[in-house]
Design a protein around this motif. Structure first.
Motif, PDB file in Angstrom:
ATOM      1  N   ARG A   1       0.878  -1.234  -0.174  1.00 17.06           N
ATOM      2  CA  ARG A   1      -0.037   0.096   0.091  1.00 17.06           C
ATOM      3  C   ARG A   1       0.711   1.259   0.163  1.00 17.06           C
ATOM      4  O   ARG A   1       0.419   2.304  -0.438  1.00 17.06           O
ATOM      5  CB  ARG A   1      -1.116   0.007   1.230  1.00 17.06           C
ATOM      6  CG  ARG A   1      -2.206  -0.772   1.073  1.00 17.06           C
ATOM      7  CD  ARG A   1      -2.706  -0.969   2.569  1.00 17.06           C
ATOM      8  NE  ARG A   1      -3.369   0.108   3.036  1.00 17.06           N
ATOM      9  CZ  ARG A   1      -4.809   0.417   3.127  1.00 17.06           C
ATOM     10  NH1 ARG A   1      -5.615  -0.409   2.543  1.00 17.06           N
ATOM     11  NH2 ARG A   1      -5.102   1.514   3.770  1.00 17.06           N
ATOM     12  N   SER A   2       1.853   1.146   0.619  1.00 12.32           N
ATOM     13  CA  SER A   2       2.833   2.422   0.681  1.00 12.32           C
ATOM     14  C   SER A   2       3.191   2.928  -0.707  1.00 12.32           C
ATOM     15  O   SER A   2       3.471   4.150  -0.690  1.00 12.32           O
ATOM     16  CB  SER A   2       4.003   2.208   1.471  1.00 12.32           C
ATOM     17  OG  SER A   2       4.939   1.256   1.086  1.00 12.32           O
ATOM     18  N   SER A   3       3.102   1.965  -1.736  1.00 14.43           N
ATOM     19  CA  SER A   3       3.749   2.401  -3.067  1.00 14.43           C
ATOM     20  C   SER A   3       2.490   2.910  -3.887  1.00 14.43           C
ATOM     21  O   SER A   3       2.471   3.167  -5.027  1.00 14.43           O
ATOM     22  CB  SER A   3       4.412   1.297  -3.895  1.00 14.43           C
ATOM     23  OG  SER A   3       5.272   0.743  -3.306  1.00 14.43           O
ATOM     24  N   LEU A   4       1.147   2.928  -3.365  1.00 16.39           N
ATOM     25  CA  LEU A   4      -0.045   3.331  -3.951  1.00 16.39           C
ATOM     26  C   LEU A   4      -0.510   4.850  -3.300  1.00 16.39           C
ATOM     27  O   LEU A   4      -0.266   5.110  -2.234  1.00 16.39           O
ATOM     28  CB  LEU A   4      -1.192   2.297  -3.693  1.00 16.39           C
ATOM     29  CG  LEU A   4      -0.737   0.976  -3.781  1.00 16.39           C
ATOM     30  CD1 LEU A   4      -2.101   0.109  -3.559  1.00 16.39           C
ATOM     31  CD2 LEU A   4      -0.369   0.831  -5.320  1.00 16.39           C
ATOM     32  N   LEU A   5      -1.175   5.502  -4.318  1.00 19.97           N
ATOM     33  CA  LEU A   5      -1.734   6.780  -4.002  1.00 19.97           C
ATOM     34  C   LEU A   5      -2.921   6.567  -3.166  1.00 19.97           C
ATOM     35  O   LEU A   5      -3.771   5.722  -3.571  1.00 19.97           O
ATOM     36  CB  LEU A   5      -1.939   7.604  -5.134  1.00 19.97           C
ATOM     37  CG  LEU A   5      -2.720   8.865  -4.970  1.00 19.97           C
ATOM     38  CD1 LEU A   5      -1.957   9.922  -4.321  1.00 19.97           C
ATOM     39  CD2 LEU A   5      -3.319   9.478  -6.544  1.00 19.97           C
ATOM     40  N   GLU A   6      -2.897   7.403  -2.035  1.00 26.67           N
ATOM     41  CA  GLU A   6      -4.286   7.046  -1.251  1.00 26.67           C
ATOM     42  C   GLU A   6      -5.224   8.209  -1.576  1.00 26.67           C
ATOM     43  O   GLU A   6      -4.972   9.492  -1.732  1.00 26.67           O
ATOM     44  CB  GLU A   6      -3.821   7.145   0.205  1.00 26.67           C
ATOM     45  CG  GLU A   6      -5.335   7.040   1.167  1.00 26.67           C
ATOM     46  CD  GLU A   6      -4.821   7.349   2.511  1.00 26.67           C
ATOM     47  OE1 GLU A   6      -5.676   6.926   3.542  1.00 26.67           O
ATOM     48  OE2 GLU A   6      -3.881   7.710   2.915  1.00 26.67           O
ATOM     49  N   GLN A   7      -6.316   7.844  -1.883  1.00 30.84           N
ATOM     50  CA  GLN A   7      -7.629   8.774  -1.721  1.00 30.84           C
ATOM     51  C   GLN A   7      -8.385   8.392  -0.761  1.00 30.84           C
ATOM     52  O   GLN A   7      -8.376   7.142  -0.038  1.00 30.84           O
ATOM     53  CB  GLN A   7      -8.368   8.577  -3.077  1.00 30.84           C
ATOM     54  CG  GLN A   7      -7.697   8.684  -4.417  1.00 30.84           C
ATOM     55  CD  GLN A   7      -7.275  10.240  -4.755  1.00 30.84           C
ATOM     56  OE1 GLN A   7      -7.525  10.933  -3.974  1.00 30.84           O
ATOM     57  NE2 GLN A   7      -6.732  10.432  -5.924  1.00 30.84           N
ATOM     58  N   LYS A   8      -9.236   9.378  -0.136  1.00 34.14           N
ATOM     59  CA  LYS A   8      -9.914   9.271   0.759  1.00 34.14           C
ATOM     60  C   LYS A   8     -11.515   9.629   0.757  1.00 34.14           C
ATOM     61  O   LYS A   8     -11.943  10.755  -0.318  1.00 34.14           O
ATOM     62  CB  LYS A   8      -9.666  10.199   1.995  1.00 34.14           C
ATOM     63  CG  LYS A   8      -8.234   9.603   2.643  1.00 34.14           C
ATOM     64  CD  LYS A   8      -7.655  10.582   3.682  1.00 34.14           C
ATOM     65  CE  LYS A   8      -6.473  10.255   4.307  1.00 34.14           C
ATOM     66  NZ  LYS A   8      -5.838  11.109   5.302  1.00 34.14           N
ATOM     67  N   ILE A   9     -12.437   9.103   1.448  1.00 33.96           N
ATOM     68  CA  ILE A   9     -13.811   9.747   1.468  1.00 33.96           C
ATOM     69  C   ILE A   9     -13.939  10.605   2.529  1.00 33.96           C
ATOM     70  O   ILE A   9     -13.488  10.348   3.735  1.00 33.96           O
ATOM     71  CB  ILE A   9     -14.912   8.404   2.014  1.00 33.96           C
ATOM     72  CG1 ILE A   9     -14.666   7.400   0.737  1.00 33.96           C
ATOM     73  CG2 ILE A   9     -16.094   9.086   2.470  1.00 33.96           C
ATOM     74  CD1 ILE A   9     -15.354   5.945   1.315  1.00 33.96           C
ATOM     75  N   THR A  10     -14.010  11.766   2.206  1.00 29.00           N
ATOM     76  CA  THR A  10     -13.743  12.943   3.097  1.00 29.00           C
ATOM     77  C   THR A  10     -15.032  13.463   3.640  1.00 29.00           C
ATOM     78  O   THR A  10     -15.008  14.315   4.751  1.00 29.00           O
ATOM     79  CB  THR A  10     -13.055  14.139   2.207  1.00 29.00           C
ATOM     80  OG1 THR A  10     -13.801  14.452   0.974  1.00 29.00           O
ATOM     81  CG2 THR A  10     -11.760  13.786   1.735  1.00 29.00           C
TER      82      THR A  10
END
Length: 343
Positions: free
Chosen positions: A155-164
């Protein structure tokens, strides 16, 4: 977890490809059996012959099977290991692995190789029917560079998106998500955890993704499931989510006609409050719309004759069908030309 390839006409087994991941590999240590999700077949070179197959398993492994060899005896697990292992954290442990039970979606990466889209979670055991004590679940997009060797990543190599944000407006419960920018020089894909993180919230209410997603017009479309603890209820509810396929960010336009005027414009944006600190409320496109008809599977999609409107039909566990009127986006569908062939 095993992939079987059989002759369509005779049923004769052509190849059994065993991943080698079974009960002794159960990450929980409980010796539970493994199983493969519905597979996605990919014709990489357009010759109408399957080259690769992608599928997930109950232990959170995303597998790629290589069928490019001319002899079935040489077909095998690509890279001799999982393409990716889904865990609810930067490191996998016995309690945070994420089962994959739906079919992945596969599309071309904007530079090379493939993007593999899949959600995590399961809804098949008694313990799954609870809103408490559940592992965080996630929707992923993984970049398979389709190289001869694989450098493992997490996961650390992936871009994180969030439900904001989650708001109630236009008569619906709606979600807004982040719009972080992906960099393919550093990121191997993206992910979004399936719970609202507004104000530091962390309760996932048992939300998971167990239906097949849809890759359509640069959007990834999927539904989620939230169980209901009430034994007299209709099983639960869920969300219809629509994100940018390549970055996982919110779309740059409103996917939903929320005010019912037949247009898709800023009037359909949702008010998320003053998030930039300038004293004025801020508005943005919604990324998710909560079901009003209970648990919903993959929606049926119909485009209007003029291509200007899209309709999603969601059959819910309440026995009712909900219709969501949508913006089809920048692309178009349907036959574009024809020619006459004489006998």
């Amino acid at each position: 977890a095993v992939l079987y390839i059989a002759d369509l006409e005779t049923g004769q087994l052509i190849k059994k490809i065993d991943t080698g991941e079974g009960s002794v590999n159960d990450p929980s240590g409980g010796g539970r059996p493994n199983g493969l999700s519905e597979p996605a077949a990919v014709d990489a070179d357009g010759d109408s012959i399957v080259d690769y197959v992608y599928a997930g398993d109950l232990f959170g492994n995303l597998w790629k099977f290589d069928l490019t060899a001319s002899s079935a005896s040489s077909w095998s697990v690509a890279y001799s290991q999982p393409l990716f292992t889904a865990c609810a954290g930067t490191a996998c442990n016995s309690s945070n692995y994420q089962a994959i039970t739906s079919r992945p979606q596969v599309g071309r990466h904007p530079t090379s190789g493939f993007m593999v889209y899949f959600g995590t979670g399961k809804y098949i055991e008694t313990s799954d029917n609870s809103t408490t004590g559940q592992t965080d679940q996630t929707f992923y997009a993984i970049w398979d560079e389709n190289l001869s060797t694989l450098s493992s990543f997490g996961r650390s190599s992936l871009l994180e998106q969030k439900i904001t944000h989650e708001v109630s407006q236009f008569g619906f419960d709606l979600r807004a998500t982040s719009e972080n920018v992906v960099s393919w020089s550093t990121h191997k894909g993206w992910y979004i955890d399936l719970y609202n993180q507004e104000g530091g919230a962390s309760n996932n209410y048992g939300e998971r993704q167990v239906s097949n997603s849809v890759l359509r017009n640069d959007r990834i479309i999927f539904t989620t499931l939230i169980p209901d603890d009430d034994p007299c209820g209709f099983g639960g509810t869920g969300w219809l989510m629509e994100l940018d396929a390549y970055s996982g960010a919110q779309l740059p336009y409103s996917p939903f006609d929320l005010d019912g005027d037949g247009d898709f414009d800023s009037d359909d944006y949702i008010n998320v409050g003053d998030i930039d600190g300038d004293g004025n409320d801020d508005y943005m496109p919604a990324s998710g719309k909560k079901s009003t008809v209970g648990i919903i599977p993959t929606p049926g999609i119909v485009t209007s004759a003029d291509g200007e409107t899209e309709y999603k039909y969601e059959s819910g566990s309440t026995g009712t069908i909900e219709i969501t009127v949508e913006n089809p986006g920048g692309g178009s569908y349907g036959r574009k030309s024809w020619r006459y062939l004489e006998n």
